[in-house]
Design a protein around this motif. Structure first.
Motif, PDB file in Angstrom:
ATOM      1  N   ASP A   1      63.721  57.804  39.148  1.00 42.58           N
ATOM      2  CA  ASP A   1      64.258  59.172  39.252  1.00 42.58           C
ATOM      3  C   ASP A   1      65.548  59.288  38.432  1.00 42.58           C
ATOM      4  O   ASP A   1      66.559  58.662  38.759  1.00 42.58           O
ATOM      5  N   VAL A   2      65.526  60.101  37.393  1.00 48.56           N
ATOM      6  CA  VAL A   2      66.695  60.215  36.510  1.00 48.56           C
ATOM      7  C   VAL A   2      67.831  61.006  37.158  1.00 48.56           C
ATOM      8  O   VAL A   2      68.981  60.919  36.713  1.00 48.56           O
ATOM      9  N   ASP A   3      67.535  61.767  38.193  1.00 47.80           N
ATOM     10  CA  ASP A   3      68.565  62.581  38.837  1.00 47.80           C
ATOM     11  C   ASP A   3      68.994  62.035  40.202  1.00 47.80           C
ATOM     12  O   ASP A   3      69.650  62.756  40.980  1.00 47.80           O
ATOM     13  N   HIS A   4      68.666  60.790  40.492  1.00 48.61           N
ATOM     14  CA  HIS A   4      69.097  60.204  41.766  1.00 48.61           C
ATOM     15  C   HIS A   4      70.623  60.191  41.818  1.00 48.61           C
ATOM     16  O   HIS A   4      71.295  59.838  40.847  1.00 48.61           O
ATOM     17  N   VAL A   5      71.176  60.552  42.970  1.00 46.01           N
ATOM     18  CA  VAL A   5      72.624  60.604  43.164  1.00 46.01           C
ATOM     19  C   VAL A   5      73.042  59.468  44.098  1.00 46.01           C
ATOM     20  O   VAL A   5      72.497  59.317  45.193  1.00 46.01           O
TER      21      VAL A   5
ATOM     22  N   TRP B   1      77.339  60.382  41.922  1.00 41.80           N
ATOM     23  CA  TRP B   1      77.068  60.297  40.486  1.00 41.80           C
ATOM     24  C   TRP B   1      75.610  59.992  40.190  1.00 41.80           C
ATOM     25  O   TRP B   1      74.972  59.186  40.860  1.00 41.80           O
ATOM     26  N   THR B   2      75.113  60.633  39.151  1.00 36.34           N
ATOM     27  CA  THR B   2      73.799  60.337  38.587  1.00 36.34           C
ATOM     28  C   THR B   2      73.968  59.329  37.452  1.00 36.34           C
ATOM     29  O   THR B   2      75.096  58.977  37.069  1.00 36.34           O
ATOM     30  N   ALA B   3      72.841  58.907  36.878  1.00 38.39           N
ATOM     31  CA  ALA B   3      72.906  58.031  35.714  1.00 38.39           C
ATOM     32  C   ALA B   3      73.634  58.731  34.561  1.00 38.39           C
ATOM     33  O   ALA B   3      74.420  58.109  33.833  1.00 38.39           O
ATOM     34  N   LEU B   4      73.393  60.021  34.393  1.00 35.40           N
ATOM     35  CA  LEU B   4      74.056  60.782  33.328  1.00 35.40           C
ATOM     36  C   LEU B   4      75.558  60.813  33.537  1.00 35.40           C
ATOM     37  O   LEU B   4      76.338  60.574  32.594  1.00 35.40           O
ATOM     38  N   LEU B   5      75.981  61.084  34.752  1.00 30.48           N
ATOM     39  CA  LEU B   5      77.414  61.115  35.031  1.00 30.48           C
ATOM     40  C   LEU B   5      78.056  59.739  34.831  1.00 30.48           C
ATOM     41  O   LEU B   5      79.147  59.635  34.266  1.00 30.48           O
ATOM     42  N   GLU B   6      77.388  58.680  35.279  1.00 37.99           N
ATOM     43  CA  GLU B   6      77.976  57.345  35.112  1.00 37.99           C
ATOM     44  C   GLU B   6      78.063  56.945  33.646  1.00 37.99           C
ATOM     45  O   GLU B   6      79.005  56.268  33.230  1.00 37.99           O
TER      46      GLU B   6
ATOM     47  N   ILE C   1      72.002  56.628  25.326  1.00 38.62           N
ATOM     48  CA  ILE C   1      71.549  56.698  26.718  1.00 38.62           C
ATOM     49  C   ILE C   1      71.548  58.135  27.218  1.00 38.62           C
ATOM     50  O   ILE C   1      70.594  58.569  27.892  1.00 38.62           O
ATOM     51  N   VAL C   2      72.578  58.891  26.897  1.00 40.66           N
ATOM     52  CA  VAL C   2      72.608  60.307  27.275  1.00 40.66           C
ATOM     53  C   VAL C   2      71.430  61.039  26.642  1.00 40.66           C
ATOM     54  O   VAL C   2      70.766  61.853  27.293  1.00 40.66           O
ATOM     55  N   GLU C   3      71.153  60.730  25.396  1.00 39.39           N
ATOM     56  CA  GLU C   3      70.011  61.343  24.717  1.00 39.39           C
ATOM     57  C   GLU C   3      68.704  61.022  25.440  1.00 39.39           C
ATOM     58  O   GLU C   3      67.865  61.903  25.663  1.00 39.39           O
ATOM     59  N   LEU C   4      68.521  59.759  25.819  1.00 42.92           N
ATOM     60  CA  LEU C   4      67.306  59.349  26.527  1.00 42.92           C
ATOM     61  C   LEU C   4      67.184  60.067  27.872  1.00 42.92           C
ATOM     62  O   LEU C   4      66.094  60.506  28.251  1.00 42.92           O
ATOM     63  N   LEU C   5      68.283  60.176  28.586  1.00 42.73           N
ATOM     64  CA  LEU C   5      68.257  60.832  29.892  1.00 42.73           C
ATOM     65  C   LEU C   5      67.932  62.325  29.760  1.00 42.73           C
ATOM     66  O   LEU C   5      67.157  62.873  30.553  1.00 42.73           O
ATOM     67  N   ILE C   6      68.506  62.961  28.756  1.00 43.78           N
ATOM     68  CA  ILE C   6      68.219  64.384  28.532  1.00 43.78           C
ATOM     69  C   ILE C   6      66.739  64.572  28.194  1.00 43.78           C
ATOM     70  O   ILE C   6      66.066  65.452  28.740  1.00 43.78           O
ATOM     71  N   LYS C   7      66.220  63.719  27.305  1.00 37.96           N
ATOM     72  CA  LYS C   7      64.805  63.810  26.928  1.00 37.96           C
ATOM     73  C   LYS C   7      63.892  63.577  28.122  1.00 37.96           C
ATOM     74  O   LYS C   7      62.775  64.101  28.186  1.00 37.96           O
ATOM     75  N   ALA C   8      64.374  62.768  29.074  1.00 40.22           N
ATOM     76  CA  ALA C   8      63.578  62.472  30.268  1.00 40.22           C
ATOM     77  C   ALA C   8      63.672  63.574  31.317  1.00 40.22           C
ATOM     78  O   ALA C   8      63.047  63.481  32.378  1.00 40.22           O
ATOM     79  N   GLY C   9      64.454  64.610  31.026  1.00 40.20           N
ATOM     80  CA  GLY C   9      64.525  65.747  31.930  1.00 40.20           C
ATOM     81  C   GLY C   9      65.685  65.727  32.904  1.00 40.20           C
ATOM     82  O   GLY C   9      65.677  66.470  33.899  1.00 40.20           O
TER      83      GLY C   9
END
Length: 222
Positions: free
Chosen positions: A151-155, A160-165, A179-187
């Motif tokens: 889950d890419v949006d797990h808090v 914090w999410t993976a994106l925030l960290e 990594i930010v690019e990969l997370l964005i592409k993953a939704g």
């Protein structure tokens, strides 16, 4: 009197000499040592001799987790193929799967993923393997975990999410940009804020991470 003297002597010797380890306990300890040394021959011999594959050491770690600690791929493979539990946690909630993901030990991570890793399991901070992988800049690991379905949006418990960290604890360099690019592409939800209501874009702007800011703005972040 003689019996009393013999009893006293026995108690004295018992105090000086620690109890011997049971044969099975000694074998399990050797299994942990073999894992740390990446000694596949010893691992197979010990398992064939009756060593408990998921026995714990004083920290609660199994031999497989010991192998993951040292990134001992051969030992990890031998243990996993013999049936070691890839989700067995130690006293601080690390498992072979979670530890390999957090540390970017990619080969061991892939072995755990192909042998029943629990993608929903969390570490002592309440985070999935993806979150520390993103923080530490392990690009291939992040990609692998995304592909596995984490889950890419797990808090986590910090909010914090993976994106925030990746932004808050990253350095804004090429690895974290990727990594930010990969997370964005993953939704990943680019507007999912922290516990204080600060969004990923606001954090990235505040840190001067231009590459990340551009990615977030292109994704419509606010």
């Amino acid at each position: 009197m003689l019996k009393l003297a013999l009893l006293s002597a026995w108690l004295f010797l018992a105090a000086l000499c620690p109890p011997l380890l049971a044969a099975d306990d000694a074998m399990d300890i050797r299994l942990h040592k073999a894992a740390a040394a990446d000694d596949v021959t010893a691992i197979r011999a010990l398992l064939a001799g009756g060593a408990e594959i998921d026995a714990r050491d004083a920290s609660g770690a199994t031999a497989l987790l010991v192998a993951a600690h040292g990134n001992k791929v051969n030992a990890a493979r031998a243990l996993i193929e013999a049936g070691a539990d890839v989700n067995a946690k130690d006293g601080i909630d690390d498992s072979p799967y979670l530890y390999a993901g957090a540390r970017g030990h990619l080969e061991i991570l892939k072995l755990t993923l192909s042998h029943g890793a629990d993608l929903r399991s969390v570490n002592r901070y309440g985070g999935t393997a993806l979150i520390p992988a993103a923080e530490r800049g392990h690009v291939e690991t992040v990609d692998t975990l995304i592909e596995a379905g984490v889950d890419v949006d797990h808090v986590n418990r910090l909010g914090w999410t993976a994106l925030l960290e990746a932004i808050l604890l990253g350095d804004g360099g090429p690895r974290h940009v990727k990594i930010v690019e990969l997370l964005i592409k993953a939704g990943a939800n680019v507007d999912l804020a922290d516990n204080d209501g600060v969004t990923p874009l606001q954090h990235a702007r505040g840190r001067g991470y231009g590459g990340i800011v551009a990615l977030l703005e292109d994704a419509g972040a606010k």
